[in-house]
Design a protein around this motif. Structure first.
Motif, mmCIF file in Angstrom:
data_model
loop_
_atom_site.group_PDB
_atom_site.id
_atom_site.type_symbol
_atom_site.label_atom_id
_atom_site.label_comp_id
_atom_site.label_asym_id
_atom_site.label_seq_id
_atom_site.Cartn_x
_atom_site.Cartn_y
_atom_site.Cartn_z
ATOM 1 N N MET A 1 -2.304 4.429 5.490
ATOM 2 C CA MET A 1 -1.206 4.333 6.452
ATOM 3 C C MET A 1 -0.450 5.660 6.515
ATOM 4 N N THR B 1 -7.430 -0.368 0.910
ATOM 5 C CA THR B 1 -6.141 0.086 1.437
ATOM 6 C C THR B 1 -5.422 0.842 0.332
ATOM 7 N N TYR C 1 -3.818 0.930 -4.943
ATOM 8 C CA TYR C 1 -4.800 0.622 -3.906
ATOM 9 C C TYR C 1 -5.323 -0.787 -4.091
ATOM 10 N N VAL D 1 -13.538 -2.839 2.331
ATOM 11 C CA VAL D 1 -12.284 -2.243 2.794
ATOM 12 C C VAL D 1 -11.383 -1.910 1.610
ATOM 13 N N TRP E 1 -1.715 -2.909 6.795
ATOM 14 C CA TRP E 1 -3.048 -2.969 7.402
ATOM 15 C C TRP E 1 -3.593 -4.388 7.446
ATOM 16 N N ASP F 1 -1.609 2.955 -0.922
ATOM 17 C CA ASP F 1 -0.195 3.306 -0.739
ATOM 18 C C ASP F 1 -0.023 4.784 -1.043
ATOM 19 N N LEU G 1 -8.517 2.696 4.482
ATOM 20 C CA LEU G 1 -7.382 2.667 5.404
ATOM 21 C C LEU G 1 -6.164 3.260 4.711
ATOM 22 N N GLN H 1 -5.902 -5.526 10.345
ATOM 23 C CA GLN H 1 -7.145 -4.754 10.403
ATOM 24 C C GLN H 1 -8.075 -5.156 9.260
ATOM 25 N N VAL H 2 -7.507 -5.386 8.074
ATOM 26 C CA VAL H 2 -8.325 -5.826 6.941
ATOM 27 C C VAL H 2 -9.006 -7.146 7.280
ATOM 28 N N GLY I 1 0.238 0.087 2.249
ATOM 29 C CA GLY I 1 -1.109 -0.346 2.626
ATOM 30 C C GLY I 1 -1.166 -1.774 3.134
ATOM 31 N N ARG I 2 -0.239 -2.634 2.699
ATOM 32 C CA ARG I 2 -0.282 -4.037 3.138
ATOM 33 C C ARG I 2 -0.025 -4.164 4.639
#
Length: 86
Positions: free
Chosen positions: A49, A73, A35, A71, A58, A75, A47, A61-62, A55-56
């Protein structure tokens, strides 16, 4: 409960996401979960996915949220830098 989160090296894409604080992983039930934490201000936003994307993905949006929110994100297992599903 597993051990506390451990820091790992920042991924090469990290510099493209403004506000990246840390790239980490946590061990849960013997599996490493990757994360990233972005920003320290505002309410937290997590967030996650859908299956098959890291996660990257995003990134846009990030960038839109990081000035007002904390925030994170993530995986999912088997994707990105998290351990594979076995």
């Amino acid at each position: 409960r597993g051990p506390p989160p451990q820091r790992i090296g920042a991924a090469s894409f990290a510099s493209s996401v403004r506000g990246l604080l840390d790239v980490m992983h946590a061990i849960l039930n013997g599996h490493r979960h990757h994360y990233e934490l972005h920003s320290e201000r505002g309410d937290p936003v997590l967030l996650i996915m859908g299956f098959g994307f890291p996660g990257r993905a995003w990134g846009p949006q990030v960038r839109a949220l990081v000035d007002e929110f904390q925030v994170c994100t993530y995986d999912n297992r088997g994707v990105g830098q998290s351990d594979p599903v076995t």
